[in-house]
Design a protein around this motif. Structure first.
Motif, PDB file in Angstrom:
ATOM      1  N   GLY A 144       0.019  11.862  -6.319  1.00  0.00           N
ATOM      2  CA  GLY A 144       0.360  13.189  -5.843  1.00  0.00           C
ATOM      3  C   GLY A 144       1.429  13.775  -6.754  1.00  0.00           C
ATOM      4  N   PRO A 145       2.417  14.428  -6.176  1.00  0.00           N
ATOM      5  CA  PRO A 145       3.466  15.045  -6.994  1.00  0.00           C
ATOM      6  C   PRO A 145       4.636  14.118  -7.319  1.00  0.00           C
ATOM      7  CG  PRO A 145       3.755  15.670  -4.728  1.00  0.00           C
ATOM      8  CD  PRO A 145       2.503  14.823  -4.774  1.00  0.00           C
ATOM      9  N   VAL A 146       4.515  12.851  -6.987  1.00  0.00           N
ATOM     10  CA  VAL A 146       5.627  11.905  -7.140  1.00  0.00           C
ATOM     11  C   VAL A 146       5.387  10.999  -8.338  1.00  0.00           C
ATOM     12  CG1 VAL A 146       6.914  10.042  -6.037  1.00  0.00           C
ATOM     13  CG2 VAL A 146       6.060  11.940  -4.665  1.00  0.00           C
ATOM     14  N   VAL A 205       0.850  -1.186   0.000  1.00  0.00           N
ATOM     15  CA  VAL A 205       0.000   0.000   0.000  1.00  0.00           C
ATOM     16  C   VAL A 205       0.888   1.239   0.000  1.00  0.00           C
ATOM     17  CG1 VAL A 205      -1.789   1.293   1.237  1.00  0.00           C
ATOM     18  CG2 VAL A 205      -1.865  -1.212   1.184  1.00  0.00           C
ATOM     19  N   LEU A 206       0.572   2.178  -0.906  1.00  0.00           N
ATOM     20  CA  LEU A 206       1.270   3.455  -0.991  1.00  0.00           C
ATOM     21  C   LEU A 206       0.322   4.535  -0.497  1.00  0.00           C
ATOM     22  CD1 LEU A 206       2.242   1.586  -3.512  1.00  0.00           C
ATOM     23  CD2 LEU A 206       3.360   3.664  -4.234  1.00  0.00           C
ATOM     24  N   GLY A 207       0.827   5.449   0.313  1.00  0.00           N
ATOM     25  CA  GLY A 207       0.012   6.551   0.810  1.00  0.00           C
ATOM     26  C   GLY A 207       0.775   7.319   1.859  1.00  0.00           C
ATOM     27  N   ARG A 208       0.102   8.277   2.471  1.00  0.00           N
ATOM     28  CA  ARG A 208       0.805   9.112   3.451  1.00  0.00           C
ATOM     29  C   ARG A 208       0.657   8.615   4.883  1.00  0.00           C
ATOM     30  NH1 ARG A 208      -3.702  12.906   2.820  1.00  0.00           N
ATOM     31  NH2 ARG A 208      -4.535  13.192   4.917  1.00  0.00           N
ATOM     32  N   ALA A 209      -0.222   7.641   5.140  1.00  0.00           N
ATOM     33  CA  ALA A 209      -0.419   7.122   6.498  1.00  0.00           C
ATOM     34  C   ALA A 209       0.809   6.351   6.972  1.00  0.00           C
ATOM     35  CB  ALA A 209      -1.654   6.224   6.537  1.00  0.00           C
ATOM     36  N   ARG A 210       1.047   6.402   8.265  1.00  0.00           N
ATOM     37  CA  ARG A 210       2.216   5.729   8.845  1.00  0.00           C
ATOM     38  C   ARG A 210       2.201   4.223   8.609  1.00  0.00           C
ATOM     39  NH1 ARG A 210       5.795   8.833  10.816  1.00  0.00           N
ATOM     40  NH2 ARG A 210       5.224  10.800  11.760  1.00  0.00           N
ATOM     41  N   GLU A 211       1.012   3.625   8.521  1.00  0.00           N
ATOM     42  CA  GLU A 211       0.951   2.172   8.350  1.00  0.00           C
ATOM     43  C   GLU A 211       1.144   1.705   6.911  1.00  0.00           C
ATOM     44  OE1 GLU A 211      -3.357   3.625   8.398  1.00  0.00           O
ATOM     45  OE2 GLU A 211      -1.585   4.023   9.604  1.00  0.00           O
ATOM     46  N   CYS A 212       1.289   2.628   5.962  1.00  0.00           N
ATOM     47  CA  CYS A 212       1.535   2.247   4.568  1.00  0.00           C
ATOM     48  C   CYS A 212       2.941   1.682   4.419  1.00  0.00           C
ATOM     49  CB  CYS A 212       1.362   3.438   3.636  1.00  0.00           C
ATOM     50  SG  CYS A 212      -0.351   3.976   3.505  1.00  0.00           S
ATOM     51  N   GLU A 213       3.071   0.661   3.579  1.00  0.00           N
ATOM     52  CA  GLU A 213       4.383   0.062   3.362  1.00  0.00           C
ATOM     53  C   GLU A 213       5.318   1.008   2.616  1.00  0.00           C
ATOM     54  OE1 GLU A 213       1.489  -3.254   3.930  1.00  0.00           O
ATOM     55  OE2 GLU A 213       1.488  -1.552   2.589  1.00  0.00           O
ATOM     56  N   ASP A 219      10.677  12.992   1.752  1.00  0.00           N
ATOM     57  CA  ASP A 219      11.501  11.833   2.065  1.00  0.00           C
ATOM     58  C   ASP A 219      10.588  10.622   2.121  1.00  0.00           C
ATOM     59  OD1 ASP A 219      13.679  10.309   2.684  1.00  0.00           O
ATOM     60  OD2 ASP A 219      13.585  10.738   4.825  1.00  0.00           O
ATOM     61  N   LEU A 220      10.614   9.807   1.056  1.00  0.00           N
ATOM     62  CA  LEU A 220       9.784   8.616   0.998  1.00  0.00           C
ATOM     63  C   LEU A 220      10.383   7.537   1.869  1.00  0.00           C
ATOM     64  CD1 LEU A 220       9.072   8.446  -2.823  1.00  0.00           C
ATOM     65  CD2 LEU A 220       7.735   9.535  -1.052  1.00  0.00           C
ATOM     66  N   GLU A 221       9.520   6.697   2.426  1.00  0.00           N
ATOM     67  CA  GLU A 221       9.976   5.621   3.281  1.00  0.00           C
ATOM     68  C   GLU A 221       9.359   4.310   2.825  1.00  0.00           C
ATOM     69  OE1 GLU A 221       8.658   6.457   7.219  1.00  0.00           O
ATOM     70  OE2 GLU A 221       9.454   8.478   7.208  1.00  0.00           O
ATOM     71  N   LEU A 222      10.156   3.259   2.811  1.00  0.00           N
ATOM     72  CA  LEU A 222       9.655   1.910   2.599  1.00  0.00           C
ATOM     73  C   LEU A 222       9.812   1.195   3.927  1.00  0.00           C
ATOM     74  CD1 LEU A 222       8.541  -0.249   0.707  1.00  0.00           C
ATOM     75  CD2 LEU A 222      10.868  -0.852   0.126  1.00  0.00           C
ATOM     76  N   ASP A 223       8.691   0.945   4.618  1.00  0.00           N
ATOM     77  CA  ASP A 223       8.720   0.348   5.947  1.00  0.00           C
ATOM     78  C   ASP A 223       8.686  -1.166   5.819  1.00  0.00           C
ATOM     79  OD1 ASP A 223       8.513  -0.411   8.563  1.00  0.00           O
ATOM     80  OD2 ASP A 223       7.022   1.103   9.088  1.00  0.00           O
ATOM     81  N   PRO A 246       4.673  11.097   1.979  1.00  0.00           N
ATOM     82  CA  PRO A 246       4.076  12.062   2.904  1.00  0.00           C
ATOM     83  C   PRO A 246       3.886  13.462   2.312  1.00  0.00           C
ATOM     84  CG  PRO A 246       6.381  11.771   3.426  1.00  0.00           C
ATOM     85  CD  PRO A 246       6.078  10.841   2.275  1.00  0.00           C
ATOM     86  N   THR A 247       2.951  13.571   1.384  1.00  0.00           N
ATOM     87  CA  THR A 247       2.607  14.886   0.837  1.00  0.00           C
ATOM     88  C   THR A 247       1.111  15.089   0.981  1.00  0.00           C
ATOM     89  OG1 THR A 247       2.116  14.176  -1.422  1.00  0.00           O
ATOM     90  CG2 THR A 247       4.425  14.652  -0.921  1.00  0.00           C
ATOM     91  N   ARG A 248       0.679  16.334   1.021  1.00  0.00           N
ATOM     92  CA  ARG A 248      -0.750  16.616   1.210  1.00  0.00           C
ATOM     93  C   ARG A 248      -1.580  16.214  -0.008  1.00  0.00           C
ATOM     94  NH1 ARG A 248      -1.772  21.625  -1.305  1.00  0.00           N
ATOM     95  NH2 ARG A 248       0.130  22.741  -1.733  1.00  0.00           N
ATOM     96  N   ASP A 249      -0.956  16.052  -1.157  1.00  0.00           N
ATOM     97  CA  ASP A 249      -1.676  15.643  -2.362  1.00  0.00           C
ATOM     98  C   ASP A 249      -1.853  14.130  -2.458  1.00  0.00           C
ATOM     99  OD1 ASP A 249      -1.891  18.279  -3.209  1.00  0.00           O
ATOM    100  OD2 ASP A 249       0.006  18.195  -4.291  1.00  0.00           O
ATOM    101  N   THR A 250      -1.305  13.420  -1.499  1.00  0.00           N
ATOM    102  CA  THR A 250      -1.394  11.965  -1.469  1.00  0.00           C
ATOM    103  C   THR A 250      -2.393  11.562  -0.388  1.00  0.00           C
ATOM    104  OG1 THR A 250       0.926  11.828  -2.118  1.00  0.00           O
ATOM    105  CG2 THR A 250      -0.043   9.848  -1.185  1.00  0.00           C
ATOM    106  N   SER A 251      -3.314  10.665  -0.719  1.00  0.00           N
ATOM    107  CA  SER A 251      -4.295  10.191   0.265  1.00  0.00           C
ATOM    108  C   SER A 251      -3.623   9.293   1.293  1.00  0.00           C
ATOM    109  CB  SER A 251      -5.415   9.421  -0.438  1.00  0.00           C
ATOM    110  OG  SER A 251      -6.154  10.278  -1.279  1.00  0.00           O
TER     111      SER A 251
END
Length: 178
Positions: A105-107, A43-51, A160-164, A55-60
């Protein structure tokens, strides 16, 4: 054997478990960043639980998901506010192919499957105009890229994108609980 993947050695572009090797590639300040996806759902998105956090405001919060199987990579929009785009077209669902441009979003990511395309340049991942782009985005994209900092225009200078990887579970398609 070419290189080690997250689930073991990679032979002929495939992980040992038989799944396709899918990598989302983006550039920031001409520096390449690779985000390998595991078999199953990411799952891609701005929530902390996304893999994969964008983290941009244009991303759900939960923007879209990529499902990787042995023979395909499927993208699904998760009812995002601003849409998910493949090669500039808004999609609800799409099979991803090597070289596709995935924008949320912008990415913008370039999809690399089993090592193809072999060569990806920063210009390949430059943002595209989407079919429903607003006037300010059109103006920004008409600027000469040599004279303008696209990251600054799109507000990516501090992105700063993160892959958790801790949230990815090797045994099933569901995120691990922390």
């Amino acid at each position: 054997m070419r290189k080690a993947g997250r689930r073991g050695p990679v032979r002929d572009g495939r992980q040992q478990d038989g799944a396709m090797q899918v990598v989302l590639v983006m550039f920031r300040d001409e520096e390449r960043r690779d985000f390998p996806l595991r078999r199953g759902k990411t799952v891609l998105g701005r929530a902390r639980e996304c893999e994969l956090r964008v983290p941009t405001r244009d991303t759900s919060r939960h923007h879209c998901e990529v499902i990787v199987t042995d023979d395909r990579a499927l993208l699904r929009d998760l009812n995002s506010s601003n849409g998910t785009f493949v090669n500039g077209k808004r999609v609800a669902e799409a099979k991803l192919s090597a070289g596709d441009r995935l924008s949320i979003g912008p990415v913008t990511f370039i999809v690399q499957i089993n090592g193809k395309p072999a060569k990806i340049d920063p210009a390949d991942a430059a943002p595209l105009l989407h079919e429903d782009a607003d006037a300010s985005a059109v103006t920004a994209m008409k600027l000469d890229r040599d004279e303008a900092d696209v990251d600054e225009i799109l507000g990516l200078d501090e992105l700063d994108l993160e892959l958790d990887e801790d949230l990815l579970d090797d045994d099933d398609d569901k995120p691990k609980k922390k």
